[in-house]
Design a protein around this motif. Structure first.
Motif, PDB file in Angstrom:
ATOM      1  N   THR A   1       0.869  -1.182   0.000  1.00  0.00           N
ATOM      2  CA  THR A   1       0.000   0.000   0.000  1.00  0.00           C
ATOM      3  C   THR A   1       0.905   1.230   0.000  1.00  0.00           C
ATOM      4  OG1 THR A   1      -0.136   0.357   2.396  1.00  0.00           O
ATOM      5  CG2 THR A   1      -1.624  -1.303   1.437  1.00  0.00           C
ATOM      6  N   GLY A   2       0.333   2.392   0.263  1.00  0.00           N
ATOM      7  CA  GLY A   2       1.121   3.610   0.332  1.00  0.00           C
ATOM      8  C   GLY A   2       1.991   3.694   1.568  1.00  0.00           C
ATOM      9  N   SER A   3       1.815   2.766   2.513  1.00  0.00           N
ATOM     10  CA  SER A   3       2.689   2.713   3.688  1.00  0.00           C
ATOM     11  C   SER A   3       3.194   1.280   3.840  1.00  0.00           C
ATOM     12  CB  SER A   3       1.966   3.218   4.936  1.00  0.00           C
ATOM     13  OG  SER A   3       0.780   2.476   5.171  1.00  0.00           O
ATOM     14  N   LYS A   4       2.717   0.573   4.855  1.00  0.00           N
ATOM     15  CA  LYS A   4       3.108  -0.825   5.055  1.00  0.00           C
ATOM     16  C   LYS A   4       2.236  -1.758   4.213  1.00  0.00           C
ATOM     17  CE  LYS A   4       6.105   0.133   8.368  1.00  0.00           C
ATOM     18  NZ  LYS A   4       7.544  -0.143   8.268  1.00  0.00           N
ATOM     19  N   ALA A   5       2.692  -2.992   4.059  1.00  0.00           N
ATOM     20  CA  ALA A   5       1.898  -3.990   3.344  1.00  0.00           C
ATOM     21  C   ALA A   5       0.748  -4.462   4.216  1.00  0.00           C
ATOM     22  CB  ALA A   5       2.778  -5.176   2.953  1.00  0.00           C
ATOM     23  N   VAL A   6      -0.290  -4.973   3.564  1.00  0.00           N
ATOM     24  CA  VAL A   6      -1.377  -5.638   4.280  1.00  0.00           C
ATOM     25  C   VAL A   6      -1.443  -7.079   3.816  1.00  0.00           C
ATOM     26  CG1 VAL A   6      -2.748  -3.549   4.626  1.00  0.00           C
ATOM     27  CG2 VAL A   6      -3.140  -4.954   2.584  1.00  0.00           C
ATOM     28  N   GLU A   7      -1.825  -7.951   4.728  1.00  0.00           N
ATOM     29  CA  GLU A   7      -2.044  -9.349   4.374  1.00  0.00           C
ATOM     30  C   GLU A   7      -3.487  -9.520   3.919  1.00  0.00           C
ATOM     31  OE1 GLU A   7      -2.122 -13.830   6.367  1.00  0.00           O
ATOM     32  OE2 GLU A   7      -1.322 -12.123   7.516  1.00  0.00           O
ATOM     33  N   LEU A   8      -3.670 -10.119   2.763  1.00  0.00           N
ATOM     34  CA  LEU A   8      -5.012 -10.440   2.293  1.00  0.00           C
ATOM     35  C   LEU A   8      -5.476 -11.687   3.025  1.00  0.00           C
ATOM     36  CD1 LEU A   8      -4.522  -9.997  -1.573  1.00  0.00           C
ATOM     37  CD2 LEU A   8      -5.268  -8.290   0.090  1.00  0.00           C
ATOM     38  N   VAL A   9      -6.594 -11.596   3.713  1.00  0.00           N
ATOM     39  CA  VAL A   9      -7.097 -12.725   4.497  1.00  0.00           C
ATOM     40  C   VAL A   9      -8.187 -13.477   3.724  1.00  0.00           C
ATOM     41  CG1 VAL A   9      -8.218 -13.419   6.654  1.00  0.00           C
ATOM     42  CG2 VAL A   9      -6.539 -11.565   6.655  1.00  0.00           C
ATOM     43  N   THR A  10      -9.204 -12.748   3.271  1.00  0.00           N
ATOM     44  CA  THR A  10     -10.316 -13.362   2.537  1.00  0.00           C
ATOM     45  C   THR A  10     -10.587 -12.548   1.283  1.00  0.00           C
ATOM     46  OG1 THR A  10     -11.302 -14.003   4.651  1.00  0.00           O
ATOM     47  CG2 THR A  10     -12.684 -14.216   2.694  1.00  0.00           C
ATOM     48  N   VAL A  11     -10.684 -13.241   0.151  1.00  0.00           N
ATOM     49  CA  VAL A  11     -10.986 -12.566  -1.114  1.00  0.00           C
ATOM     50  C   VAL A  11     -12.123 -13.301  -1.820  1.00  0.00           C
ATOM     51  CG1 VAL A  11      -8.613 -11.725  -1.378  1.00  0.00           C
ATOM     52  CG2 VAL A  11      -9.277 -13.905  -2.422  1.00  0.00           C
ATOM     53  N   GLN A  12     -12.671 -12.642  -2.829  1.00  0.00           N
ATOM     54  CA  GLN A  12     -13.732 -13.257  -3.620  1.00  0.00           C
ATOM     55  C   GLN A  12     -13.514 -12.922  -5.090  1.00  0.00           C
ATOM     56  OE1 GLN A  12     -17.733 -12.216  -2.502  1.00  0.00           O
ATOM     57  NE2 GLN A  12     -18.664 -13.677  -3.911  1.00  0.00           N
ATOM     58  N   PRO A  13     -12.971 -13.874  -5.855  1.00  0.00           N
ATOM     59  CA  PRO A  13     -12.802 -13.629  -7.291  1.00  0.00           C
ATOM     60  C   PRO A  13     -14.159 -13.468  -7.977  1.00  0.00           C
ATOM     61  CG  PRO A  13     -11.521 -15.537  -6.564  1.00  0.00           C
ATOM     62  CD  PRO A  13     -12.464 -15.178  -5.452  1.00  0.00           C
ATOM     63  N   GLN A  14     -14.151 -12.802  -9.104  1.00  0.00           N
ATOM     64  CA  GLN A  14     -15.383 -12.548  -9.846  1.00  0.00           C
ATOM     65  C   GLN A  14     -16.072 -13.860 -10.207  1.00  0.00           C
ATOM     66  OE1 GLN A  14     -14.938  -9.280 -12.579  1.00  0.00           O
ATOM     67  NE2 GLN A  14     -16.446 -10.127 -13.993  1.00  0.00           N
ATOM     68  N   GLY A  15     -17.358 -13.958  -9.855  1.00  0.00           N
ATOM     69  CA  GLY A  15     -18.142 -15.143 -10.184  1.00  0.00           C
ATOM     70  C   GLY A  15     -17.933 -16.326  -9.268  1.00  0.00           C
ATOM     71  N   LYS A  16     -17.164 -16.149  -8.184  1.00  0.00           N
ATOM     72  CA  LYS A  16     -16.884 -17.261  -7.271  1.00  0.00           C
ATOM     73  C   LYS A  16     -17.252 -16.887  -5.838  1.00  0.00           C
ATOM     74  CE  LYS A  16     -13.198 -19.240 -10.120  1.00  0.00           C
ATOM     75  NZ  LYS A  16     -11.793 -19.724 -10.149  1.00  0.00           N
ATOM     76  N   LYS A  17     -17.179 -17.869  -4.950  1.00  0.00           N
ATOM     77  CA  LYS A  17     -17.499 -17.649  -3.548  1.00  0.00           C
ATOM     78  C   LYS A  17     -16.264 -17.126  -2.811  1.00  0.00           C
ATOM     79  CE  LYS A  17     -21.067 -21.249  -3.295  1.00  0.00           C
ATOM     80  NZ  LYS A  17     -21.503 -22.488  -2.621  1.00  0.00           N
ATOM     81  N   PRO A  18     -16.474 -16.493  -1.634  1.00  0.00           N
ATOM     82  CA  PRO A  18     -15.325 -16.053  -0.836  1.00  0.00           C
ATOM     83  C   PRO A  18     -14.411 -17.224  -0.487  1.00  0.00           C
ATOM     84  CG  PRO A  18     -17.351 -15.074  -0.017  1.00  0.00           C
ATOM     85  CD  PRO A  18     -17.762 -16.095  -1.038  1.00  0.00           C
ATOM     86  N   MET A  19     -13.118 -16.926  -0.433  1.00  0.00           N
ATOM     87  CA  MET A  19     -12.140 -17.971  -0.116  1.00  0.00           C
ATOM     88  C   MET A  19     -10.941 -17.361   0.588  1.00  0.00           C
ATOM     89  SD  MET A  19     -10.436 -18.674  -3.883  1.00  0.00           S
ATOM     90  CE  MET A  19     -12.011 -19.009  -4.653  1.00  0.00           C
ATOM     91  N   ALA A  20     -10.172 -18.213   1.250  1.00  0.00           N
ATOM     92  CA  ALA A  20      -8.924 -17.764   1.871  1.00  0.00           C
ATOM     93  C   ALA A  20      -7.986 -17.261   0.777  1.00  0.00           C
ATOM     94  CB  ALA A  20      -8.278 -18.902   2.640  1.00  0.00           C
ATOM     95  N   ALA A  21      -7.342 -16.155   1.041  1.00  0.00           N
ATOM     96  CA  ALA A  21      -6.475 -15.560   0.024  1.00  0.00           C
ATOM     97  C   ALA A  21      -5.340 -16.494  -0.379  1.00  0.00           C
ATOM     98  CB  ALA A  21      -5.915 -14.235   0.537  1.00  0.00           C
ATOM     99  N   ALA A  22      -4.836 -17.280   0.577  1.00  0.00           N
ATOM    100  CA  ALA A  22      -3.753 -18.212   0.247  1.00  0.00           C
ATOM    101  C   ALA A  22      -4.231 -19.270  -0.750  1.00  0.00           C
ATOM    102  CB  ALA A  22      -3.226 -18.876   1.521  1.00  0.00           C
ATOM    103  N   ASP A  23      -5.460 -19.729  -0.596  1.00  0.00           N
ATOM    104  CA  ASP A  23      -6.028 -20.698  -1.546  1.00  0.00           C
ATOM    105  C   ASP A  23      -6.198 -20.062  -2.923  1.00  0.00           C
ATOM    106  OD1 ASP A  23      -6.144 -22.532   0.505  1.00  0.00           O
ATOM    107  OD2 ASP A  23      -8.269 -22.157   0.945  1.00  0.00           O
ATOM    108  N   TRP A  24      -6.647 -18.822  -2.933  1.00  0.00           N
ATOM    109  CA  TRP A  24      -6.796 -18.101  -4.206  1.00  0.00           C
ATOM    110  C   TRP A  24      -5.457 -17.985  -4.920  1.00  0.00           C
ATOM    111  CZ3 TRP A  24      -4.614 -13.053  -4.761  1.00  0.00           C
ATOM    112  CH2 TRP A  24      -4.865 -12.457  -6.000  1.00  0.00           C
ATOM    113  N   ALA A  25      -4.419 -17.601  -4.174  1.00  0.00           N
ATOM    114  CA  ALA A  25      -3.105 -17.396  -4.783  1.00  0.00           C
ATOM    115  C   ALA A  25      -2.541 -18.692  -5.362  1.00  0.00           C
ATOM    116  CB  ALA A  25      -2.137 -16.822  -3.745  1.00  0.00           C
ATOM    117  N   ARG A  26      -2.755 -19.808  -4.666  1.00  0.00           N
ATOM    118  CA  ARG A  26      -2.278 -21.091  -5.202  1.00  0.00           C
ATOM    119  C   ARG A  26      -3.009 -21.447  -6.488  1.00  0.00           C
ATOM    120  NH1 ARG A  26      -1.955 -22.489   0.318  1.00  0.00           N
ATOM    121  NH2 ARG A  26      -4.087 -23.293   0.307  1.00  0.00           N
ATOM    122  N   GLY A  27      -4.288 -21.135  -6.537  1.00  0.00           N
ATOM    123  CA  GLY A  27      -5.085 -21.500  -7.706  1.00  0.00           C
ATOM    124  C   GLY A  27      -4.748 -20.718  -8.951  1.00  0.00           C
TER     125      GLY A  27
END
Length: 308
Positions: free
Chosen positions: A271-297
């Motif tokens: 970000t404009g200062s420190k980094a943030v950890e993504l915890v939960t994300v939701q890709p377009q057309g999909k259900k919410p998921m753990a960000a680590a699972d999203w990144a592996r996929g």
């Protein structure tokens, strides 16, 4: 008192339940018309209407507009003493306001005159307020500007989402609303005009309002994510598609804005200062998921950026 309750979304049900359990007589419910929902876009009754139907024997009014002559005529026939309101979502005309002798008493989720409008809880989190609250006031023609009967406050925790905070305020606010009705009936509660200073506005958040600016400081990113959860959902872009960001965690790591860093168990972005950890994300057309699972996929590459 004979009361007609007006409200629409789930948080309003909590207040309606408290009124049903009180000594006041619920003689009707006003809510928004059934609206399309879900993939099939079938018409669905509001949460308040569904609860009132379960009660049985309660007249449910669903005017397209509260100014409809048929609605106003029926409300006069019902002749309520007072109309408590929680997140009804319709603009009440003066003709409606004049019907109950004790007026329409709104439970609003802010300490007025701060955050007048449709999304006070969301805006209080996004703005970085330490304290939120709820107020009961008599509705007048101007937006959330009527005289106030009672106020309560609630601290905003560092991980509170708007959904978390709204749930707590709905519970504590429902007691405040019933206490206000009790005081009005007993003639011991006097409304006080709001101060002219300290007015802030909280309009409904749009999808555009929820777009993350990863050049902003990490705390501002975190507040927007929490304030927009559950709706409308903070988002950014990834590989040309929207990616909702439902939860983040502050870190002390350094990354450039939008830069991604993934391990087996975590994903971080700058970000404009420190980094943030993504915890939960939701890709377009999909259900919410753990960000680590999203990144592996999606198999991140060094060239991938958020918001690019």
């Amino acid at each position: 008192m004979r009361v007609v309750f007006a409200g629409t979304p789930e948080p309003a049900v909590t207040a309606l339940e408290a009124i049903v359990a009180s000594r006041h007589e619920l003689v009707g419910v006003v809510t928004r018309p059934d609206a399309p929902a879900g993939r099939g876009r079938k018409l669905v009754a509001s949460p308040v209407a569904q609860y009132a139907e379960e009660l049985g024997g309660i007249e449910i009014l669903k005017p397209v507009k509260p100014s409809d002559p048929e609605f106003l005529a029926r409300l006069r026939e019902i002749a309520p003493d007072c109309c408590p309101v929680v997140a009804y979502g319709g603009l009440l005309p003066q003709a409606a306001l004049d019907i109950p002798r004790h007026g329409w008493i709104n439970l609003h989720f802010s300490v007025l005159p701060a955050w007048r409008g449709a999304a006070p809880v969301q805006h209080s989190i996004i703005a970085g307020d330490d304290v939120a609250g709820a107020s009961t006031f008599r509705i007048v023609k101007a937006l959330d500007a009527g005289p106030v009967y009672g106020v309560l406050t609630e601290p905003i925790g560092p991980e509170d989402t708007s959904g978390d905070l709204l749930h707590r305020l709905a519970v504590s606010g429902s007691k405040l609303l019933v206490d206000t009705l009790d005081g009005i009936e007993a003639g011991v509660l006097e409304a006080r005009e709001q101060p002219a200073d300290g007015v802030t506005l909280a309009p409904k958040l749009t999808v555009e309002d929820a777009e993350l600016d990863l050049n902003a400081p990490a705390q501002r990113v975190d507040r927007l994510v929490r304030g927009c959860n559950p709706a409308p959902g903070a988002w950014t872009t990834f590989r040309g598609e929207r990616l909702k960001v439902l939860a983040v965690r502050l870190t002390d790591d350094e990354l450039k804005p939008g830069e991604l860093q993934a391990t087996k168990s975590s994903v971080k972005t700058g970000t404009g200062s420190k980094a943030v950890e993504l915890v939960t994300v939701q890709p377009q057309g999909k259900k919410p998921m753990a960000a680590a699972d999203w990144a592996r996929g999606i198999r991140l590459t060094d060239a991938d950026l958020l918001g690019g």
